[in-house]
Design a protein around this motif. Structure first.
Motif, PDB file in Angstrom:
ATOM      1  N   UNK A 103      31.044-124.683  93.814  1.00  0.00           N
ATOM      2  CA  UNK A 103      31.295-125.284  95.126  1.00  0.00           C
ATOM      3  C   UNK A 103      30.786-124.373  96.230  1.00  0.00           C
ATOM      4  N   UNK A 104      31.093-123.072  96.137  1.00  0.00           N
ATOM      5  CA  UNK A 104      30.672-122.129  97.171  1.00  0.00           C
ATOM      6  C   UNK A 104      29.152-121.932  97.163  1.00  0.00           C
ATOM      7  N   UNK A 105      28.563-121.961  95.972  1.00  0.00           N
ATOM      8  CA  UNK A 105      27.099-121.860  95.899  1.00  0.00           C
ATOM      9  C   UNK A 105      26.468-123.048  96.618  1.00  0.00           C
ATOM     10  N   UNK A 106      27.027-124.236  96.400  1.00  0.00           N
ATOM     11  CA  UNK A 106      26.514-125.430  97.075  1.00  0.00           C
ATOM     12  C   UNK A 106      26.679-125.313  98.585  1.00  0.00           C
ATOM     13  N   UNK A 107      27.836-124.783  99.015  1.00  0.00           N
ATOM     14  CA  UNK A 107      28.074-124.586 100.450  1.00  0.00           C
ATOM     15  C   UNK A 107      27.041-123.628 101.037  1.00  0.00           C
ATOM     16  N   UNK A 108      26.774-122.519 100.338  1.00  0.00           N
ATOM     17  CA  UNK A 108      25.807-121.525 100.825  1.00  0.00           C
ATOM     18  C   UNK A 108      24.416-122.135 100.986  1.00  0.00           C
ATOM     19  N   UNK A 109      24.032-122.931 100.005  1.00  0.00           N
ATOM     20  CA  UNK A 109      22.690-123.519 100.053  1.00  0.00           C
ATOM     21  C   UNK A 109      22.542-124.532 101.178  1.00  0.00           C
ATOM     22  N   UNK A 110      23.655-125.044 101.667  1.00  0.00           N
ATOM     23  CA  UNK A 110      23.597-126.028 102.751  1.00  0.00           C
ATOM     24  C   UNK A 110      23.835-125.411 104.120  1.00  0.00           C
ATOM     25  N   UNK A 111      24.005-124.103 104.189  1.00  0.00           N
ATOM     26  CA  UNK A 111      24.186-123.433 105.482  1.00  0.00           C
ATOM     27  C   UNK A 111      22.917-123.530 106.315  1.00  0.00           C
ATOM     28  N   UNK A 112      23.086-123.884 107.581  1.00  0.00           N
ATOM     29  CA  UNK A 112      21.940-124.058 108.475  1.00  0.00           C
ATOM     30  C   UNK A 112      21.715-122.874 109.408  1.00  0.00           C
ATOM     31  N   UNK A 113      22.713-122.046 109.596  1.00  0.00           N
ATOM     32  CA  UNK A 113      22.570-120.924 110.521  1.00  0.00           C
ATOM     33  C   UNK A 113      23.478-119.782 110.088  1.00  0.00           C
ATOM     34  N   UNK A 114      23.364-118.664 110.774  1.00  0.00           N
ATOM     35  CA  UNK A 114      24.094-117.455 110.398  1.00  0.00           C
ATOM     36  C   UNK A 114      25.604-117.637 110.588  1.00  0.00           C
ATOM     37  N   UNK A 115      26.008-118.445 111.582  1.00  0.00           N
ATOM     38  CA  UNK A 115      27.438-118.685 111.801  1.00  0.00           C
ATOM     39  C   UNK A 115      28.054-119.373 110.582  1.00  0.00           C
ATOM     40  N   UNK A 116      27.371-120.382 110.051  1.00  0.00           N
ATOM     41  CA  UNK A 116      27.878-121.089 108.878  1.00  0.00           C
ATOM     42  C   UNK A 116      27.897-120.180 107.645  1.00  0.00           C
TER      43      UNK A 116
ATOM     44  N   UNK B  67      30.942-118.051 107.853  1.00  0.00           N
ATOM     45  CA  UNK B  67      32.130-118.831 107.529  1.00  0.00           C
ATOM     46  C   UNK B  67      32.276-118.969 106.013  1.00  0.00           C
ATOM     47  N   UNK B  68      31.146-119.277 105.350  1.00  0.00           N
ATOM     48  CA  UNK B  68      31.169-119.396 103.890  1.00  0.00           C
ATOM     49  C   UNK B  68      31.522-118.056 103.249  1.00  0.00           C
ATOM     50  N   UNK B  69      30.976-116.987 103.823  1.00  0.00           N
ATOM     51  CA  UNK B  69      31.265-115.627 103.334  1.00  0.00           C
ATOM     52  C   UNK B  69      32.771-115.364 103.393  1.00  0.00           C
ATOM     53  N   UNK B  70      33.378-115.739 104.513  1.00  0.00           N
ATOM     54  CA  UNK B  70      34.820-115.515 104.675  1.00  0.00           C
ATOM     55  C   UNK B  70      35.617-116.305 103.631  1.00  0.00           C
ATOM     56  N   UNK B  71      35.196-117.535 103.355  1.00  0.00           N
ATOM     57  CA  UNK B  71      35.875-118.355 102.363  1.00  0.00           C
ATOM     58  C   UNK B  71      35.732-117.769 100.953  1.00  0.00           C
ATOM     59  N   UNK B  72      34.554-117.212 100.669  1.00  0.00           N
ATOM     60  CA  UNK B  72      34.331-116.587  99.366  1.00  0.00           C
ATOM     61  C   UNK B  72      35.249-115.382  99.189  1.00  0.00           C
ATOM     62  N   UNK B  73      35.392-114.590 100.253  1.00  0.00           N
ATOM     63  CA  UNK B  73      36.291-113.431 100.207  1.00  0.00           C
ATOM     64  C   UNK B  73      37.727-113.903 100.003  1.00  0.00           C
ATOM     65  N   UNK B  74      38.133-114.923 100.776  1.00  0.00           N
ATOM     66  CA  UNK B  74      39.506-115.409 100.712  1.00  0.00           C
ATOM     67  C   UNK B  74      39.848-115.950  99.330  1.00  0.00           C
ATOM     68  N   UNK B  75      38.848-116.486  98.653  1.00  0.00           N
ATOM     69  CA  UNK B  75      39.093-117.065  97.336  1.00  0.00           C
ATOM     70  C   UNK B  75      38.779-116.096  96.194  1.00  0.00           C
ATOM     71  N   UNK B  76      38.521-114.843  96.557  1.00  0.00           N
ATOM     72  CA  UNK B  76      38.382-113.809  95.549  1.00  0.00           C
ATOM     73  C   UNK B  76      37.170-113.948  94.646  1.00  0.00           C
ATOM     74  N   UNK B  77      36.076-114.500  95.184  1.00  0.00           N
ATOM     75  CA  UNK B  77      34.904-114.739  94.343  1.00  0.00           C
ATOM     76  C   UNK B  77      33.772-113.739  94.555  1.00  0.00           C
ATOM     77  N   UNK B  78      34.016-112.686  95.326  1.00  0.00           N
ATOM     78  CA  UNK B  78      32.967-111.679  95.504  1.00  0.00           C
ATOM     79  C   UNK B  78      32.677-110.945  94.202  1.00  0.00           C
ATOM     80  N   UNK B  79      33.629-110.969  93.285  1.00  0.00           N
ATOM     81  CA  UNK B  79      33.395-110.295  92.005  1.00  0.00           C
ATOM     82  C   UNK B  79      32.523-111.131  91.068  1.00  0.00           C
ATOM     83  N   UNK B  80      32.273-112.365  91.447  1.00  0.00           N
ATOM     84  CA  UNK B  80      31.363-113.198  90.667  1.00  0.00           C
ATOM     85  C   UNK B  80      29.945-112.854  91.089  1.00  0.00           C
ATOM     86  N   UNK B  81      29.207-112.200  90.212  1.00  0.00           N
ATOM     87  CA  UNK B  81      27.886-111.673  90.568  1.00  0.00           C
ATOM     88  C   UNK B  81      26.923-112.780  90.966  1.00  0.00           C
TER      89      UNK B  81
END
Length: 628
Positions: A59-72, A75-89
């Protein structure tokens, strides 16, 4: 050893398929595969977050690929951190990649530095990101950090670094990277080896490139194209065409990019027969003449001596850009048809194409070689005021050449003194050449001094100054310049002339007797000169730049390479057919006169391409109007 995720396993297993693909394609391939997986088990333990247990990383990979600008992205980066997925290489690498794709290189590097785990893909993304951003210093620094961290560079990372070495023509760094390739055991990897061939070829170390090329077990189309282009850029266009023939014999089918390199090789060689063959091959392959290929063919025919064929290609192109128009204008310019070059300019404007700096270089060059001083001044004055193209050193060089050829050396000198752009060797060379034409020794010395400060190792500058001294009979000064060349271990570039007969290139040097038909050539040349002298030809010994007897000077004039090539052409080609020759230096004044007489007596048209322009000799007259 780290346990690989399913995505990493897929990337490793399919390495062969996309080592040299752009990062965007790598991401797309990985994402497609990730989507096709029904489930995924992570080896890393997630951070303490309840939502991470339920939200699929896809889901987060799909969100990242659909980001149109640095702000988005943030936001996706923050959600990835909040959901503890930074350890997923896989997710981390995708986030790093998205930062790089959006040119947020600072954010990318900050994130890269904080990654708990990095794999070769992580390093490749970061190295490639710096490379694409033009930050070559950090690109190399990151690569060095990779090697210091005992990370094994792979066939993602190495081609990125080698391409930077290629683009910067940094042979030293390229050689060091080659050493890393050998240590990493990737010297036989097809994609790494192809990148090495490309790097050495672009750095003009063509022998090393060829050795690597010959040792490759598998040569793909890209590698063949690189090698063909490398030879053309290093001045051996004939070998480029030999390689093209070999490639086709090996069953490799060229694409449009390959054909552009082959067409460019024909342009450098100036061989019309080869040009026609390549054109026929392009037609047989049903390649459409897009802007790039069509423009290359315009240039090819123009440099093979036929501006009419070039115009035919130009008129047949459905789409033309500013480069296409500029190349056609330039073609008329170096064929001495300045008026036709200028006529194209309003046609281009009427088609809605605005001129750029290359267009004005082509226009001013055409004015220079046709003696159109007033027209050149008008173009130079309006290029900034009317079209917003700021004159640079190339435009100023054309103006200096224009004024210098016309004998207006004082105006050329004033233009140089008032220039606000930095002067380069091209500008001083143009002024020095004008001083030679008009035998102005004092100004020539001044120009030569500036030239030698810029390029002390260029033998051409010394030769031109020594020739000016010789023309003025200043033999002691000429000897001093020649002695200086000897002390600096500089050698004069030898003069060569080429002629193509029956698809074979024949090469001649001054006094050459190595050709199999040498006796016939010299025999015909002797009788030809007798006929020319009866018709009024008088050898101009001023073009023999040696302090020797007049009789010796005449003998030296008669064996100039262009005279030998033309005489061979008279022997080896059917009566009435044009003779086309190419010379690597400027044709001398005596040979120019000689060729005019030959064209009148033999009723042959003779096309000469020298280092400056084309000369079309027909019935005793030259297209340059003796203005070159």
């Amino acid at each position: 050893m780290l346990k690989l995720t399913k995505t990493q396993t897929f990337l490793t297993a399919n390495h062969e398929r996309f080592r040299l693909l752009p990062l965007s394609q790598l991401a797309a391939i990985a994402d497609t595969q990730e989507t096709s997986l029904k489930s995924q088990t992570h080896t890393q333990k997630p951070l303490e977050s309840h939502s991470s247990l339920h939200i699929d990383p896809k889901y987060f990979v799909s969100v990242l690929l659909n980001c149109k600008n640095i702000f988005q992205i943030k936001q996706a980066h923050a959600q990835i951190v909040a959901n503890g997925l930074l350890t997923n290489l896989f997710v981390s690498n995708k986030l790093l990649y998205i930062y790089v794709q959006h040119k947020a290189i600072d954010e990318a590097y900050a994130f890269f530095g904080g990654m708990r785990e990095k794999d070769p893909v992580s390093w490749s993304v970061m190295v490639g990101g710096f490379a694409k951003d033009g930050d070559f210093v950090n690109c190399f620094r990151t690569f060095k950090e990779l090697t210091r961290c005992s990370v094994q560079p792979d066939n993602y990372t190495l081609p990125f670094v080698l391409r930077v070495c290629r683009d910067r023509m940094d042979l030293l760094m390229g050689s060091l990277v080659h050493g890393v390739v050998l240590k990493s055991g990737l010297c036989w990897d097809h994609f790494v080896c192809a990148a090495l061939v490309d790097m050495y070829a672009k750095c003009r170390v063509i022998d090393d490139a060829r050795k690597l090329f010959d040792d490759m077990h598998k040569k793909d189309l890209v590698t063949w194209t690189v090698m063909i282009d490398g030879y053309a850029e290093c001045g051996n266009a004939n070998e480029s065409l030999v390689l093209f023939d070999w490639m086709r014999e090996e069953g490799i089918v060229p694409d449009k990019i390959t054909m552009v390199t082959v067409v460019n090789a024909c342009s450098k060689l100036g061989a019309m027969h080869k040009a026609r063959f390549v054109h026929d091959y392009i037609c047989s392959m049903k390649f459409s003449l897009n802007v790039i290929l069509g423009t290359a063919m315009i240039d090819m025919y123009a440099k093979c001596g036929s501006v009419d064929f070039a115009r035919e290609i130009f008129d047949g192109m459905r789409e033309k850009n500013v480069i296409s128009w500029s190349v056609m204008i330039a073609a008329y310019g170096y064929h001495g048809q300045g008026k036709k070059a200028l006529d194209l300019f309003p046609m281009m404007l009427n088609c809605g194409i605005m001129p750029n700096r290359i267009t004005f270089v082509s226009l001013l060059y055409a004015c220079s070689h046709a003696g159109l001083v007033d027209e050149g001044f008008e173009l130079f004055n309006i290029m900034w005021d009317k079209y917003g193209v700021k004159p640079d050193v190339k435009h100023c060089t054309c103006m200096v050449d224009l004024l210098g050829r016309a004998g207006r050396l004082d105006e050329a000198l004033k233009l140089i003194e008032n220039m606000t752009v930095e002067k380069d060797e091209g500008l001083w060379s143009a002024f020095l050449a004008a001083c030679r034409i008009h035998k102005h020794v004092e100004l020539a010395e001044w120009a030569a001094k500036s030239l030698l400060e810029l390029q002390p190792q260029n033998p051409g500058h010394y030769v031109l100054l020594s020739n000016i001294y010789a023309n003025a009979g200043m033999w002691e000064d000429m000897a001093k310049v020649r002695n200086l060349m000897t002390k600096r271990n500089l050698k004069k570039i030898p003069g060569w002339t080429w002629i193509e007969v029956d698809s074979k290139i024949h090469q001649f040097s001054v006094g050459d007797k190595s050709h199999p038909l040498s006796n016939e050539i010299y025999g015909l040349l002797k009788s030809l000169i007798e006929k020319l002298e009866l018709a009024g030809y008088v050898p101009d010994t001023n073009f023999v730049l040696h302090d020797v007897d007049e009789e010796v000077k005449v003998g030296m004039l008669y064996t100039h390479s262009e005279k030998l090539a033309i005489t061979f052409g008279l022997i080896a080609t059917p009566e009435g057919t044009p003779i086309r020759i190419t010379k690597n230096l400027r044709v001398c004044g005596d040979c120019h006169t000689f060729i005019k007489f030959v064209s009148a007596i033999t009723k042959r048209s003779i096309i000469v391409r020298d280092s400056n322009r084309f000369h079309h000799f027909i019935e005793g007259a030259c297209s340059c109007g003796d203005y070159w």
